[in-house]
Design a protein around this motif. Sequence first.
Motif, PDB file in Angstrom:
ATOM      1  N   GLY A 130       0.812  -1.204   0.000  1.00 28.42           N
ATOM      2  CA  GLY A 130       0.000   0.000   0.000  1.00 28.42           C
ATOM      3  C   GLY A 130       0.847   1.257   0.000  1.00 28.42           C
ATOM      4  N   ASP A 131       0.447   2.235   0.820  1.00 25.10           N
ATOM      5  CA  ASP A 131       1.110   3.538   0.870  1.00 25.10           C
ATOM      6  C   ASP A 131       2.237   3.522   1.904  1.00 25.10           C
ATOM      7  N   VAL A 132       3.455   3.857   1.471  1.00 28.33           N
ATOM      8  CA  VAL A 132       4.633   3.781   2.340  1.00 28.33           C
ATOM      9  C   VAL A 132       4.569   4.810   3.465  1.00 28.33           C
ATOM     10  N   ALA A 133       4.230   6.052   3.141  1.00 22.60           N
ATOM     11  CA  ALA A 133       4.207   7.116   4.142  1.00 22.60           C
ATOM     12  C   ALA A 133       3.171   6.833   5.233  1.00 22.60           C
ATOM     13  N   ARG A 134       1.988   6.441   4.817  1.00 19.65           N
ATOM     14  CA  ARG A 134       0.941   6.109   5.775  1.00 19.65           C
ATOM     15  C   ARG A 134       1.344   4.882   6.595  1.00 19.65           C
ATOM     16  N   GLY A 135       1.977   3.906   5.930  1.00 17.49           N
ATOM     17  CA  GLY A 135       2.427   2.716   6.637  1.00 17.49           C
ATOM     18  C   GLY A 135       3.481   3.029   7.674  1.00 17.49           C
ATOM     19  N   GLY A 136       4.364   4.007   7.394  1.00 24.09           N
ATOM     20  CA  GLY A 136       5.367   4.408   8.373  1.00 24.09           C
ATOM     21  C   GLY A 136       4.733   4.968   9.632  1.00 24.09           C
ATOM     22  N   GLU A 137       3.691   5.770   9.480  1.00 21.95           N
ATOM     23  CA  GLU A 137       2.983   6.312  10.635  1.00 21.95           C
ATOM     24  C   GLU A 137       2.356   5.200  11.464  1.00 21.95           C
ATOM     25  N   LEU A 138       1.704   4.278  10.785  1.00 20.03           N
ATOM     26  CA  LEU A 138       1.055   3.166  11.488  1.00 20.03           C
ATOM     27  C   LEU A 138       2.078   2.267  12.159  1.00 20.03           C
ATOM     28  N   ARG A 141       5.156   3.044  13.248  1.00 19.32           N
ATOM     29  CA  ARG A 141       5.762   3.697  14.417  1.00 19.32           C
ATOM     30  C   ARG A 141       4.789   3.768  15.585  1.00 19.32           C
ATOM     31  N   THR A 142       3.498   3.792  15.291  1.00 19.23           N
ATOM     32  CA  THR A 142       2.498   3.852  16.359  1.00 19.23           C
ATOM     33  C   THR A 142       2.224   2.486  16.974  1.00 19.23           C
ATOM     34  N   ASN A 143       2.175   1.439  16.142  1.00 19.52           N
ATOM     35  CA  ASN A 143       1.714   0.128  16.608  1.00 19.52           C
ATOM     36  C   ASN A 143       2.806  -0.929  16.729  1.00 19.52           C
ATOM     37  N   CYS A 144       3.930  -0.758  16.049  1.00 16.47           N
ATOM     38  CA  CYS A 144       4.894  -1.857  15.927  1.00 16.47           C
ATOM     39  C   CYS A 144       6.307  -1.525  16.399  1.00 16.47           C
ATOM     40  N   ALA A 145       6.694  -0.245  16.307  1.00 15.53           N
ATOM     41  CA  ALA A 145       8.087   0.130  16.556  1.00 15.53           C
ATOM     42  C   ALA A 145       8.507  -0.110  18.002  1.00 15.53           C
ATOM     43  N   GLN A 146       7.555  -0.132  18.941  1.00 10.58           N
ATOM     44  CA  GLN A 146       7.915  -0.342  20.343  1.00 10.58           C
ATOM     45  C   GLN A 146       8.631  -1.672  20.546  1.00 10.58           C
ATOM     46  N   CYS A 147       8.304  -2.661  19.730  1.00 14.45           N
ATOM     47  CA  CYS A 147       8.923  -3.984  19.863  1.00 14.45           C
ATOM     48  C   CYS A 147       9.882  -4.280  18.709  1.00 14.45           C
ATOM     49  N   HIS A 148       9.472  -3.961  17.491  1.00 17.19           N
ATOM     50  CA  HIS A 148      10.250  -4.348  16.315  1.00 17.19           C
ATOM     51  C   HIS A 148      11.284  -3.306  15.898  1.00 17.19           C
TER      52      HIS A 148
END
Length: 267
Positions: free
Chosen positions: A139-147, A149-156
């Motif tokens: 899908g969209d890279v920029a939108r995916g980056g926001e999602l 960092r909000t939902n996944c970056a804490q662990c991954h």
Amino acid sequence: MKKLSARRRHPLAALVVLLFALATTGGLYAAFAPANSAQADSSQTLSVEQGKKLYAVGCSSCHGLSGEGTKLGPSLVGVGGAAVDFQVGTGRMPAQQPGPQVPGKKVIYTQAEIDQLADYVASLGAGPAVPTADQYAAGDVARGGELFRTNCAQCHNFAGAGGALSEGKYAPSLDNVSAKHIYEAMLTGPQNMPSFPDSTMSQQNKQDIIAYVEHVNNPAKNPNYGGLTLGALGPVTEGLFGWIFALGALIAVAIWIAARTPKAKKS
């Protein structure tokens, strides 16, 4: 007319009419029903039977003969085919040994066998199905980056490089993980990961996250303009680099200066 009326009142008349109606209905169905549907049902049944045999050999010792679960493995009733496709397709299952985290390893089943195992486990109870290619399209890279960092970056980690968790657990790296398996992981929540069904995170949002992960792990699309990434682990490796190399260099320079400074003469 009297003879016809007498036949209608015959005790077997209703049974004859019923049998005639059933025979007619069956004949019409056999003549006009799509053959592909019957073949698909037969193929699905065969796949489930083959999957049951594979399950009995490779999975039942931990998950129970009917997927009910044991002390060594959780119940598989209701996990769906997507969970099987992810766990077996990434080599995590069958597990080598129990532990806080089951790592990915070499896949020992063919994709056809994985599909059969998924069909069997799916037959045990309703659950997330194996996604199709259009579901995990990027899908969209920029939108995916926001999602991400909000939902996944804490662990991954912000770049999907993975990270340590508590009690010997960890979030694995997402480098070289297929889009299908990323989608299935979000859909099913394997091991320590929370699940993100469509009611929580839409299919489009999942596709956007996949696009971001593929972008950051593709050197051709995302070159490291700042130089070495140091594993992309952020302040951990950067701080370690600073202490070992930068501080070490300063100490070495200080020693060199002290060694070349002439000693003061005694008066």
